[in-house]
Design a protein around this motif. Structure first.
Motif, mmCIF file in Angstrom:
data_model
loop_
_atom_site.group_PDB
_atom_site.id
_atom_site.type_symbol
_atom_site.label_atom_id
_atom_site.label_comp_id
_atom_site.label_asym_id
_atom_site.label_seq_id
_atom_site.Cartn_x
_atom_site.Cartn_y
_atom_site.Cartn_z
ATOM 1 N N ILE A 101 0.863 -1.186 0.000
ATOM 2 C CA ILE A 101 0.000 0.000 0.000
ATOM 3 C C ILE A 101 0.898 1.234 0.000
ATOM 4 O O ILE A 101 1.730 1.405 0.897
ATOM 5 C CB ILE A 101 -0.924 0.036 1.225
ATOM 6 N N LEU A 102 0.720 2.095 -0.981
ATOM 7 C CA LEU A 102 1.460 3.343 -1.043
ATOM 8 C C LEU A 102 0.948 4.259 0.060
ATOM 9 O O LEU A 102 -0.258 4.483 0.184
ATOM 10 C CB LEU A 102 1.255 4.005 -2.409
ATOM 11 N N THR A 103 1.856 4.760 0.883
ATOM 12 C CA THR A 103 1.489 5.616 2.003
ATOM 13 C C THR A 103 2.248 6.929 1.864
ATOM 14 O O THR A 103 3.468 6.935 1.842
ATOM 15 C CB THR A 103 1.834 4.914 3.336
ATOM 16 N N ILE A 104 1.501 8.031 1.745
ATOM 17 C CA ILE A 104 2.100 9.339 1.491
ATOM 18 C C ILE A 104 1.691 10.312 2.581
ATOM 19 O O ILE A 104 0.497 10.505 2.833
ATOM 20 C CB ILE A 104 1.645 9.899 0.128
ATOM 21 N N GLU A 105 2.689 10.925 3.207
ATOM 22 C CA GLU A 105 2.405 11.959 4.187
ATOM 23 C C GLU A 105 2.167 13.277 3.454
ATOM 24 O O GLU A 105 3.065 13.797 2.795
ATOM 25 C CB GLU A 105 3.536 12.078 5.201
ATOM 26 N N CYS A 106 0.934 13.758 3.545
ATOM 27 C CA CYS A 106 0.558 15.021 2.916
ATOM 28 C C CYS A 106 -0.603 15.629 3.704
ATOM 29 O O CYS A 106 -1.740 15.663 3.236
ATOM 30 C CB CYS A 106 0.183 14.810 1.450
ATOM 31 N N PRO A 107 -0.319 16.098 4.932
ATOM 32 C CA PRO A 107 -1.392 16.688 5.729
ATOM 33 C C PRO A 107 -1.999 17.928 5.077
ATOM 34 O O PRO A 107 -3.127 18.308 5.399
ATOM 35 C CB PRO A 107 -0.727 17.012 7.069
ATOM 36 N N GLU A 108 -1.300 18.530 4.138
ATOM 37 C CA GLU A 108 -1.828 19.697 3.434
ATOM 38 C C GLU A 108 -3.095 19.338 2.652
ATOM 39 O O GLU A 108 -4.014 20.159 2.561
ATOM 40 C CB GLU A 108 -0.774 20.283 2.478
ATOM 41 N N LEU A 109 -3.143 18.140 2.089
ATOM 42 C CA LEU A 109 -4.342 17.701 1.364
ATOM 43 C C LEU A 109 -5.528 17.614 2.324
ATOM 44 O O LEU A 109 -6.628 18.052 1.999
ATOM 45 C CB LEU A 109 -4.111 16.360 0.673
#
Length: 166
Positions: A101-109
């Motif tokens: 599972i691709l996990t991306i940290e992007c709290p801006e989204l």
């Protein structure tokens, strides 16, 4: 692995523990049964939403708590291809990668106000996430990590490297 992951999102909030994602009592079920129980603690509608959306947008500390791998396996079995948000609990983050599972940290989204069933496009070529007219950048993902995700997880990736069939 496809260089673009596109789909509608399911929205989940802050501080969803790994035990809520998949309680320990469901950890040894076959993958299909794990998927049927993923996030069921939050209600059957949440399970249905997650199983019908390939991308999750989550809040802070998603997956905190236990280091069990089964919550990530359950999400994979439920059809989740990417999780965006964070910051994530570190063990959960790694368990997701180990399970493809691709996990991306992007709290801006998350802060931008993405809504349930909105469409999001993740481009691995230019390390961007597109939502409506907004574009969010994230650090490039290492080729080795992409290879693990493309193989469907760490074990299938290792088998490929060793030339072992399943």
């Amino acid at each position: 692995m496809d260089s673009v992951i596109k789909g509608q999102v399911a929205i989940l909030g802050d501080f969803v523990s790994a035990d809520v994602i998949l309680p320990a009592r469901h950890s040894f079920l076959p993958p299909e049964e794990m998927a049927a129980n993923v996030l069921g603690e939050l209600g059957p509608d949440v399970n249905e939403r997650v199983r019908s959306h390939p991308i999750l947008v989550v809040g802070k500390a998603f997956g905190y708590g236990t280091g069990r791998e089964s919550p990530a396996r359950a999400l994979r079995a439920a059809g989740v291809r990417a999780i965006i948000g964070g910051p994530f609990a570190r063990m959960f983050f790694r368990n997701c990668l180990n399970n493809g599972i691709l996990t991306i940290e992007c709290p801006e989204l998350v802060a931008q106000g993405v809504q349930e069933a909105d469409s999001v496009t993740v481009s691995l070529d230019d390390s961007t996430i597109r939502h409506r007219d907004a574009v969010f950048s994230f650090p490039p993902i290492a080729p080795a990590v992409l290879a693990i995700i493309a193989a469907g997880g760490l074990i299938p990736y290792g088998r490929t490297l060793l030339g072992v069939s399943t």
